[in-house]
Design a protein around this motif. Structure first.
Motif, PDB file in Angstrom:
ATOM      1  N   GLU B  23     -22.694  94.602  37.129  1.00  0.00           N
ATOM      2  CA  GLU B  23     -22.002  93.883  36.067  1.00  0.00           C
ATOM      3  C   GLU B  23     -20.580  94.378  35.951  1.00  0.00           C
ATOM      4  O   GLU B  23     -20.282  95.543  36.220  1.00  0.00           O
ATOM      5  CB  GLU B  23     -22.739  94.112  34.737  1.00  0.00           C
ATOM      6  CG  GLU B  23     -23.996  93.309  34.626  1.00  0.00           C
ATOM      7  CD  GLU B  23     -24.292  92.985  33.174  1.00  0.00           C
ATOM      8  OE1 GLU B  23     -24.131  93.887  32.338  1.00  0.00           O
ATOM      9  OE2 GLU B  23     -24.681  91.842  32.890  1.00  0.00           O
ATOM     10  N   PHE B  24     -19.709  93.459  35.582  1.00  0.00           N
ATOM     11  CA  PHE B  24     -18.310  93.819  35.391  1.00  0.00           C
ATOM     12  C   PHE B  24     -17.966  93.618  33.922  1.00  0.00           C
ATOM     13  O   PHE B  24     -18.245  92.573  33.357  1.00  0.00           O
ATOM     14  CB  PHE B  24     -17.428  92.944  36.284  1.00  0.00           C
ATOM     15  CG  PHE B  24     -15.969  93.272  36.167  1.00  0.00           C
ATOM     16  CD1 PHE B  24     -15.441  94.373  36.832  1.00  0.00           C
ATOM     17  CD2 PHE B  24     -15.131  92.485  35.397  1.00  0.00           C
ATOM     18  CE1 PHE B  24     -14.092  94.683  36.723  1.00  0.00           C
ATOM     19  CE2 PHE B  24     -13.779  92.794  35.281  1.00  0.00           C
ATOM     20  CZ  PHE B  24     -13.256  93.889  35.949  1.00  0.00           C
ATOM     21  N   THR B  25     -17.389  94.655  33.305  1.00  0.00           N
ATOM     22  CA  THR B  25     -16.999  94.535  31.902  1.00  0.00           C
ATOM     23  C   THR B  25     -15.520  94.197  31.861  1.00  0.00           C
ATOM     24  O   THR B  25     -14.676  95.006  32.262  1.00  0.00           O
ATOM     25  CB  THR B  25     -17.269  95.847  31.147  1.00  0.00           C
ATOM     26  OG1 THR B  25     -18.624  96.220  31.395  1.00  0.00           O
ATOM     27  CG2 THR B  25     -17.054  95.673  29.674  1.00  0.00           C
ATOM     28  N   ALA B  26     -15.212  92.988  31.398  1.00  0.00           N
ATOM     29  CA  ALA B  26     -13.818  92.548  31.360  1.00  0.00           C
ATOM     30  C   ALA B  26     -13.150  93.024  30.079  1.00  0.00           C
ATOM     31  O   ALA B  26     -12.016  93.482  30.093  1.00  0.00           O
ATOM     32  CB  ALA B  26     -13.738  91.033  31.468  1.00  0.00           C
ATOM     33  N   VAL B  27     -13.887  92.911  28.969  1.00  0.00           N
ATOM     34  CA  VAL B  27     -13.346  93.262  27.659  1.00  0.00           C
ATOM     35  C   VAL B  27     -14.405  94.106  26.963  1.00  0.00           C
ATOM     36  O   VAL B  27     -15.583  93.770  27.007  1.00  0.00           O
ATOM     37  CB  VAL B  27     -13.084  91.979  26.841  1.00  0.00           C
ATOM     38  CG1 VAL B  27     -12.628  92.316  25.444  1.00  0.00           C
ATOM     39  CG2 VAL B  27     -12.063  91.081  27.527  1.00  0.00           C
ATOM     40  N   SER B  46      -2.018  93.850  34.425  1.00  0.00           N
ATOM     41  CA  SER B  46      -2.728  92.700  34.982  1.00  0.00           C
ATOM     42  C   SER B  46      -4.176  93.079  35.253  1.00  0.00           C
ATOM     43  O   SER B  46      -4.485  94.210  35.638  1.00  0.00           O
ATOM     44  CB  SER B  46      -2.048  92.199  36.250  1.00  0.00           C
ATOM     45  OG  SER B  46      -1.627  93.271  37.045  1.00  0.00           O
ATOM     46  N   GLY B  47      -5.065  92.164  34.981  1.00  0.00           N
ATOM     47  CA  GLY B  47      -6.492  92.405  35.180  1.00  0.00           C
ATOM     48  C   GLY B  47      -7.141  93.142  34.032  1.00  0.00           C
ATOM     49  O   GLY B  47      -8.267  93.599  34.143  1.00  0.00           O
ATOM     50  N   THR B  52      -9.033  86.698  29.380  1.00  0.00           N
ATOM     51  CA  THR B  52     -10.443  86.539  29.019  1.00  0.00           C
ATOM     52  C   THR B  52     -10.603  86.558  27.507  1.00  0.00           C
ATOM     53  O   THR B  52     -11.349  85.765  26.941  1.00  0.00           O
ATOM     54  CB  THR B  52     -11.273  87.682  29.645  1.00  0.00           C
ATOM     55  OG1 THR B  52     -10.979  87.746  31.031  1.00  0.00           O
ATOM     56  CG2 THR B  52     -12.763  87.452  29.443  1.00  0.00           C
ATOM     57  N   LEU B  53      -9.848  87.463  26.863  1.00  0.00           N
ATOM     58  CA  LEU B  53      -9.916  87.582  25.412  1.00  0.00           C
ATOM     59  C   LEU B  53      -9.553  86.255  24.740  1.00  0.00           C
ATOM     60  O   LEU B  53     -10.200  85.808  23.794  1.00  0.00           O
ATOM     61  CB  LEU B  53      -8.953  88.695  24.972  1.00  0.00           C
ATOM     62  CG  LEU B  53      -9.206  89.344  23.622  1.00  0.00           C
ATOM     63  CD1 LEU B  53     -10.608  89.928  23.579  1.00  0.00           C
ATOM     64  CD2 LEU B  53      -8.172  90.428  23.364  1.00  0.00           C
ATOM     65  N   GLY B  59     -13.544  79.888  22.712  1.00  0.00           N
ATOM     66  CA  GLY B  59     -14.920  79.420  22.871  1.00  0.00           C
ATOM     67  C   GLY B  59     -15.188  78.848  24.246  1.00  0.00           C
ATOM     68  O   GLY B  59     -16.201  78.190  24.468  1.00  0.00           O
ATOM     69  N   LEU B  60     -14.265  79.082  25.193  1.00  0.00           N
ATOM     70  CA  LEU B  60     -14.472  78.593  26.562  1.00  0.00           C
ATOM     71  C   LEU B  60     -15.456  79.485  27.299  1.00  0.00           C
ATOM     72  O   LEU B  60     -16.117  79.062  28.234  1.00  0.00           O
ATOM     73  CB  LEU B  60     -13.145  78.564  27.324  1.00  0.00           C
ATOM     74  CG  LEU B  60     -12.142  77.487  26.925  1.00  0.00           C
ATOM     75  CD1 LEU B  60     -10.799  77.730  27.603  1.00  0.00           C
ATOM     76  CD2 LEU B  60     -12.660  76.107  27.292  1.00  0.00           C
TER      77      LEU B  60
END
Lengths: 261, 270
Positions: B23-27, B46-47, B52-53, B59-60
């Motif tokens: 799993e990748f945690t973006a936020v 960047s990245g 994402t936030l 709500g996308l």
């Protein structure tokens, strides 16, 4: 030298070249058959061909058969396109459906339709119906695959933007999915029109009592090379005319696209 | 009571990378709030998950843990109270300028005779009168961005989310657009959340700046920008406090940028 890229193409010059080459070819053909270097029994002769086609036009013989072929082509083409767009759309929309039927579609598309023609004639008779089915079987897959890809390749940002702007499912279809799939559908239309005509002619060729395929097949059975070649020339002219029409139509629907250089 | 307030509580977003079987945690556990009518920028390497936030607030993309609420109501799916300006301009290429700007009103079932003057008003406001019948491919990058902005503002959303909207523009066009945005904002006073990697841009535009850490994105610090308004982005840079603010925030951001860069080099990202 790499300077040729900078020089603009002279279209008059290119047209002259085209006309000149065609004239030279016809002249060579005529001379070769008159001097009996080649037997005109096998390859006919330009002047004889011209007389034959003029004769067909004068008596109206060719129009009757061309009309039959065009009828089969157009009906089959329209039905095949509508079916292809509808099924392509459903598959793109309900992914599960696409997963279930994917192997079937690939298998059906892999089947050589020309070999199926005798079966179609057996099932649907010598008349219009068997040819229309034949045409549908060719057109459907071309249109289906391009609609399917067209809708799946729709820009995600555009879909997201539409949703954020308040688009419901119907709005999405009408204002986003269909317009962007239309580009793909049109790109495939010119291919599928060619396929449609091939389908109709092959169907006629294998079993019918009218249409261009029948004219060619009849001439062939009489060992009449002139009849075969003249029939082919008429078909060629028909395809070119249709293709030009479609190009115009495509240009009308692509007004929003940047002009390709 | 002011509307357009956003509250983020312990917001985490994870997605799975099936090929690498992890799993990748973006936020990760992001909490902050935005007051109604406030202009808040999010900066980070960047990245770091800043885009994402924004997608989470819109709500996308679904929230994995925590919650986001707009005016006290939790976000569940795409919210009609929001406007979103994309990084790439997401105009509809087969529609004209006027049709593009009018599209959200059409979608929202606004009657044509009500919509028409509003569309005309916004086209005039963004300086594109006379271009109503043009298609997007006939416009410059700056003009397309203006159309995208008008398209978002025409239905007067309470909250406007902007994801590096001016990133692709040249510096001059960009400054003009930033000034136009500030003017529109001061007239309408909608909440704006603005994602950028450009710290100068963030300081010139915002009331507050949220600095994010390198991936996984967390809130590192939040700064209040008390430069005087109304501002001109080209002139505010000469304000004595501007350089001081820049230096302070940059110190904070620098380490994260380096970290983000090193990770992208060693292939820890993607």
């Amino acid at each position: 030298m790499a300077t040729s890229a900078a020089r603009p193409v002279s279209w008059t010059e290119i047209r002259l070249w085209r006309a000149g080459l065609l004239a030279a070819f016809l002249l060579l053909w005529e001379v070769a058959t008159r001097r009996a270097w080649v037997d005109p029994f096998f390859v006919s002769q330009p002047t004889v061909l011209a007389t034959q086609i003029a004769d067909w036009i004068r008596t109206g013989f060719i129009f009757r058969h061309l009309l039959v072929t065009m009828q089969e082509t157009i009906i089959g083409f329209l039905l095949g396109t509508v079916l292809g767009v509808a099924v392509g759309f459903c598959f793109a929309h309900w992914e599960k459906l696409a997963h279930i039927f994917d192997p079937l579609m690939v298998a059906l598309n892999a089947m050589p339709r020309v070999v199926l023609a005798p079966l179609f004639i057996l099932w649907f008779g010598l008349g219009l119906l068997s040819k229309v089915v034949m045409v549908i079987s060719l057109v459907f897959f071309v249109v289906f695959f391009s609609t399917y890809t067209g809708i799946r390749e729709v820009d995600r940002d555009l879909v997201n933007n539409a949703r954020l702007l308040g688009a419901g499912p119907r709005h999405l279809i009408r204002h986003v999915l269909l317009p962007s799939a239309l580009t793909w559908i049109f790109a495939s239309l010119r291919t599928s029109v060619g396929f449609a005509l091939i389908g109709a002619v092959v169907g006629e060729y294998l079993g019918s009592h009218e249409g261009m395929g029948y004219v060619i097949s009849y001439a062939e059975s009489m060992f009449n090379a002139t009849g075969v070649l003249a029939g082919l020339l008429v078909l060629m002219a028909a395809v070119i005319a249709i293709d030009l029409g479609l190009k115009r139509l495509d240009a009308r629907f692509s007004y929003w696209k940047p002009v390709a250089k | 009571m002011p509307t357009g307030a956003i509250v983020l509580e312990q917001v985490t977003h994870r997605f799975s990378l099936p090929r690498e079987n992890r799993e990748f945690t973006a936020v990760e556990r992001v909490s902050f709030d935005v007051r109604g009518g406030e202009f808040v920028s999010i900066v980070g390497p960047s990245g770091c998950g800043k885009s994402t936030l924004l997608a989470l607030v819109a709500g996308l993309v679904p929230v994995s843990e925590g919650r986001i609420s707009l005016d006290g109501r939790p976000v569940a799916g795409v919210d009609p109270r929001l406007g979103f300006v994309f990084q790439r301009d997401a105009l509809f290429p087969w529609k004209t300028v006027a049709q593009n700007v009018g599209l959200p009103l059409l979608f929202r079932g606004v009657a044509a005779e009500v919509a028409r003057p509003r569309v005309a008003d916004w086209i005039a406001r963004i300086g594109l009168r006379g271009f109503e019948r043009y298609h997007p491919h006939q416009l410059s990058g700056g003009m397309r961005k203006r159309v995208a902005l008008a398209m978002t503002m025409v239905y007067e959303p309470e909250i406007v989310l902007m994801d590096e909207p001016f990133g692709a523009l040249d510096v001059q066009t960009r400054n003009l657009m930033e000034n136009d945005l500030l003017e529109i904002w001061s007239q309408f006073r909608r909440t704006v959340v603005f994602v950028t990697h450009d710290l100068e841009e963030a300081i010139a535009l915002s009331d507050r700046i949220v600095v994010m850490t390198a991936s996984p994105g967390r809130v590192k610090s939040i700064y209040t920008i008390s430069l005087p308004r109304p501002r001109s982005v080209t002139e505010i840079r000469f304000h004595p406090d501007f350089g001081r603010l820049y230096e302070t925030i940059w110190k904070d951001l620098k380490d994260e940028v380096r970290l983000g860069y090193e990770r992208s080099q060693t292939g820890l990202l993607d």
